[in-house]
Design an enzyme around this catalytic site. Structure first.
Site, short mmCIF file in Angstrom:
data_model
loop_
_atom_site.label_atom_id
_atom_site.label_comp_id
_atom_site.label_asym_id
_atom_site.label_seq_id
_atom_site.Cartn_x
_atom_site.Cartn_y
_atom_site.Cartn_z
N HIS A 1 -22.74 27.45 47.86
CA HIS A 1 -23.77 27.57 48.90
C HIS A 1 -24.95 26.64 48.61
O HIS A 1 -25.54 26.06 49.53
CB HIS A 1 -24.24 29.02 49.00
N LYS B 1 -33.09 26.20 63.45
CA LYS B 1 -33.18 27.63 63.76
C LYS B 1 -34.34 28.25 63.01
O LYS B 1 -34.66 27.87 61.88
CB LYS B 1 -31.87 28.34 63.41
N ALA C 1 -20.96 35.34 62.12
CA ALA C 1 -20.75 34.37 63.21
C ALA C 1 -21.81 34.43 64.29
O ALA C 1 -21.69 33.75 65.32
CB ALA C 1 -19.36 34.52 63.83
N GLY C 2 -22.87 35.21 64.09
CA GLY C 2 -23.92 35.29 65.10
C GLY C 2 -24.63 33.97 65.31
O GLY C 2 -24.81 33.50 66.45
#
Length: 338
Positions: free
Chosen positions: A139, A203, A235-236
């Site tokens: 990540h 975002k 998956a939002g």
């Protein structure tokens, strides 16, 4: 200098199909049967983990294949206990093959009085007797620095580039999208591999798991957009990004995710979303609902992991696998050569 003995593979219960596929691929490369070491990884009635290895591993170069995916705590403990069993059985070297590295999202202190769990897990792995780690698409790349032992971090982007070239045909209208500012480096790498332009979806979150606002930075009009990220959890964010891109003139939206975590409503959201397709790897064993979802396609990681394990065992370069020209022959039969 090549070793006199062959590498030996052992697997926990996290992703047995992937471990079996890696063993099969390595057997093909070596021309001999390199099946998984016979062992049992079971639970006592109180859910304590018990490991017993039925083969002699003294002096062997051992590779434990175990993603630390859901249930993360159980799978992590399996990895550590298998490593302890091998160390106490006098294995010469123990390498942890962790296709999906759990706890990687907790790589820094974002607020006061919070842990850096990724560092704690790195310490546990080192103390268990593991001497090397092989993983894919951490990540955050700085997690490699949490370990006081060698870490080889493979990338899914060369495999994704092969997949895009195989399935998209003409790439003149393809644009790579980073779903946030933090993922720009990953998206830029894929964009360079397929010679495509890059855009960003900025975002802003009000709290974890909820996106308050999204803005597209770049002109996506008439483009087939490819969103690239390291994982798809609920998956939002991904589904919302697809809607925003289409509202800004995109022709269609596809997604390439290294790790299909697919928690909670993820599959249902993808099924009902405006996404054309979602491509994930098998670094995490897919559930039945993931396999049945028509919009989700799974690409194999066994070829790249098998070659990486052989390179580590043989003392040759792992970074050569970052080049899709090297991966092309390895993935023959999966993708048509270009």
């Amino acid at each position: 200098m090549p070793n006199a003995t062959e590498p030996k593979l052992i697997s926990g219960n996290s992703n047995r199909p992937l471990a079996t596929a890696i063993a099969r691929r390595m057997s093909m490369h070596r021309g001999i049967d390199l099946g998984l070491v016979d062992a049992r990884v079971e639970r006592f009635n109180d859910q304590e983990i018990f490991v017993e290895v039925f083969e002699n591993v003294r002096g062997e170069d051992m590779f434990i294949i175990q993603p630390t995916s859901n249930p993360a705590n159980d799978n992590l403990m399996e990895l550590l206990i298998i490593a302890d069993a091998l160390k106490r059985s006098s294995a010469a070297r123990i390498t942890a093959v962790i296709p999906y590295f759990g706890y990687a999202r907790q790589d820094r202190r974002t607020k006061a009085r919070t842990p850096i769990s990724a560092k704690l897990v790195a310490n546990l792995i080192a103390e268990s007797g593991i001497e090397r780690v092989l993983t894919m698409d951490l990540h955050a790349t700085q997690i490699q620095g949490f370990f006081d032992l060698p870490v080889d971090n493979l990338y899914a982007s060369p495999v994704f580039a092969l997949d895009i070239q195989s399935h998209f045909g003409d790439l003149s209208d393809v644009m790579v999208i980073s779903p946030d500012v933090g993922g720009v480096a990953r998206a830029r790498e894929l964009a360079q591999r397929i010679s495509a332009p890059l855009a960003i979806v900025d975002k802003r979150r009000e709290k974890a798991g909820e996106v308050a606002e999204m803005t597209v930075i770049g002109d996506v009009t008439g483009k087939r957009c490819v969103v690239i990220d390291d994982m798809c959890d609920t998956a939002g964010t991904l589904c919302k990004a697809a809607e925003v891109l289409l509202e800004n003139g995109a022709k269609e939206v596809h997604a390439y995710m290294s790790h299909g975590v697919m928690s909670g409503p993820a599959v249902e959201r993808i099924t009902n979303s405006t996404l054309k397709s979602v491509v994930i790897t098998d670094s995490i064993e897919p559930t039945e609902s993931v396999k049945k979802c028509e919009k989700i396609r799974i690409v194999p990681t066994a070829p790249i992991f098998a070659q990486a394990i052989l390179n580590i065992w043989n003392g040759t370069s792992v970074s050569s696998l970052f080049d899709q020209r090297t991966l092309g022959p390895i993935y023959e039969g999966v993708y048509s050569p270009k």
